[in-house]
Design an enzyme around this catalytic site. Structure first.
Site, PDB file in Angstrom:
ATOM      1  N   GLY A  15      47.005  99.842   4.906  1.00  0.00           N
ATOM      2  CA  GLY A  15      47.631 100.956   5.626  1.00  0.00           C
ATOM      3  C   GLY A  15      48.340 101.880   4.653  1.00  0.00           C
ATOM      4  O   GLY A  15      49.443 102.352   4.913  1.00  0.00           O
ATOM      5  N   ARG A  18      49.383 106.610   4.887  1.00  0.00           N
ATOM      6  CA  ARG A  18      50.459 107.456   5.431  1.00  0.00           C
ATOM      7  C   ARG A  18      51.787 106.707   5.445  1.00  0.00           C
ATOM      8  O   ARG A  18      51.846 105.508   5.223  1.00  0.00           O
ATOM      9  CB  ARG A  18      50.106 107.858   6.870  1.00  0.00           C
ATOM     10  CG  ARG A  18      48.915 108.789   6.955  1.00  0.00           C
ATOM     11  CD  ARG A  18      48.581 109.154   8.389  1.00  0.00           C
ATOM     12  NE  ARG A  18      48.317 107.980   9.205  1.00  0.00           N
ATOM     13  CZ  ARG A  18      48.359 107.958  10.536  1.00  0.00           C
ATOM     14  NH1 ARG A  18      48.671 109.047  11.187  1.00  0.00           N
ATOM     15  NH2 ARG A  18      48.087 106.868  11.198  1.00  0.00           N
ATOM     16  N   VAL A  68      41.973  95.684   9.095  1.00  0.00           N
ATOM     17  CA  VAL A  68      42.596  94.391   8.754  1.00  0.00           C
ATOM     18  C   VAL A  68      42.399  93.337   9.842  1.00  0.00           C
ATOM     19  O   VAL A  68      42.476  92.134   9.575  1.00  0.00           O
ATOM     20  CB  VAL A  68      44.113  94.524   8.445  1.00  0.00           C
ATOM     21  CG1 VAL A  68      44.342  95.396   7.224  1.00  0.00           C
ATOM     22  CG2 VAL A  68      44.908  95.013   9.641  1.00  0.00           C
ATOM     23  N   ASN A  96      50.980  96.007   4.669  1.00  0.00           N
ATOM     24  CA  ASN A  96      51.777  97.048   5.302  1.00  0.00           C
ATOM     25  C   ASN A  96      51.184  97.525   6.634  1.00  0.00           C
ATOM     26  O   ASN A  96      51.902  98.066   7.469  1.00  0.00           O
ATOM     27  CB  ASN A  96      51.906  98.230   4.320  1.00  0.00           C
ATOM     28  CG  ASN A  96      52.471  99.465   4.974  1.00  0.00           C
ATOM     29  OD1 ASN A  96      53.654  99.524   5.310  1.00  0.00           O
ATOM     30  ND2 ASN A  96      51.618 100.463   5.189  1.00  0.00           N
ATOM     31  N   TYR A 161      55.537  93.537  19.360  1.00  0.00           N
ATOM     32  CA  TYR A 161      55.816  93.861  17.956  1.00  0.00           C
ATOM     33  C   TYR A 161      56.827  92.867  17.364  1.00  0.00           C
ATOM     34  O   TYR A 161      56.670  92.399  16.234  1.00  0.00           O
ATOM     35  CB  TYR A 161      56.357  95.289  17.888  1.00  0.00           C
ATOM     36  CG  TYR A 161      56.430  95.889  16.502  1.00  0.00           C
ATOM     37  CD1 TYR A 161      55.280  96.181  15.777  1.00  0.00           C
ATOM     38  CD2 TYR A 161      57.664  96.215  15.936  1.00  0.00           C
ATOM     39  CE1 TYR A 161      55.355  96.777  14.517  1.00  0.00           C
ATOM     40  CE2 TYR A 161      57.747  96.806  14.680  1.00  0.00           C
ATOM     41  CZ  TYR A 161      56.592  97.080  13.980  1.00  0.00           C
ATOM     42  OH  TYR A 161      56.666  97.663  12.726  1.00  0.00           O
TER      43      TYR A 161
END
Length: 250
Positions: A15, A18, A68, A96, A161
């Site tokens: 990742g 950005r 991923v 990340n 999350y």
């Protein structure tokens, strides 16, 4: 006698196109002598832009595409990469890549649960597992997992999350103990509210009231810590979770 060829050393950032990922790539290019391997999933243009910024600093790098969450795609991408880079080793792995699909748990759709868990937790497994054998043979490595304040204290509206990042924290501590004898460190970095695409929709004015430092953090502030953990200077730090959150939680 033939001189032994020095291996090209790489740092992988998943990742990396950005936000915090890009800031990490740029900081590593400034601080450490690694070629950057910048992973992206969908946004090739953003990954190219990160590479351009890395090269402007005099560092070398390349972009690598894989999702991923897809173990076959991850393994295939690394097989091809190792085949074309026989004199190279990935010494630093920075996990990340992550996504959020926020919402109250009672209304959370199965796909919102699974996609978040898959990206953070299974992504950590797929990427790290594909590369760890080479680190063990090499007897040196740095694994840095991007987690979150949500994984430590839990955040309402982010049960998926929080679960994903909490699991990666547990995995970080366990893996650190398995590989420490081989001079491989495994650490986690837990950002709080950092200015990025991921937090662009949040009400910064309202939320900063709960942050003792009274502001959102910058991606570069996270990147400095990641760069230190990726360096030889951090060789006695392992199994650690470092909070970067302006004092929200410790």
């Amino acid at each position: 006698m033939e001189e032994k060829k020095t291996k090209q050393k790489y740092a992988l950032v998943t990742g990396g196109s950005r936000g915090i990922g890009r800031a990490v790539c740029i900081q590593l290019a400034k601080d450490l002598d690694y070629n950057l391997l910048i992973n992206y999933n969908g946004n090739k243009e953003a990954a190219r832009q990160t590479l351009k910024e890395v090269e402007a600093l005099g560092a070398k790098g390349e972009i690598i595409q894989f999702d991923v969450t897809n173990s076959d795609a991850v393994n295939k991408a690394f097989d091809v990469w190792h085949e074309t880079n026989k004199d190279a080793i990935i010494e630093v792995i920075i996990n990340n890549a992550g996504i959020t699909k926020d919402g109250l748990f009672m209304w959370m759709k199965p796909e919102d649960w699974h996609s978040v868990i898959n990206t953070s937790l299974n992504g950590f497994y797929n990427v790290t597992n594909a590369l760890i054998q080479k680190l063990l043979v090499n007897k040196y490595g740095r694994i840095i997992n991007m987690v979150s304040v949500s994984g430590l204290k839990g955040t309402p509206g982010q049960v998926n999350y929080s679960a994903a990042k909490g699991a990666v924290i547990g995995a970080t501590k366990a893996l650190a103990q398995e590989v420490a004898k081989r001079n491989i460190t495994v650490n986690a970095v837990a950002p709080g509210f950092i200015k990025s695409d991921m937090t662009a929709e949040l009400d910064e004015k309202e939320l900063k009231k709960m942050i003792p430092a009274n502001r959102f953090g910058e991606a570069e502030e996270v990147a400095h810590v990641v760069s230190f953990l990726a360096s030889p200077k951090a060789s006695y730090i392992t199994g650690e979770v470092i909070n970067i959150n302006g004092g929200i939680y410790s």
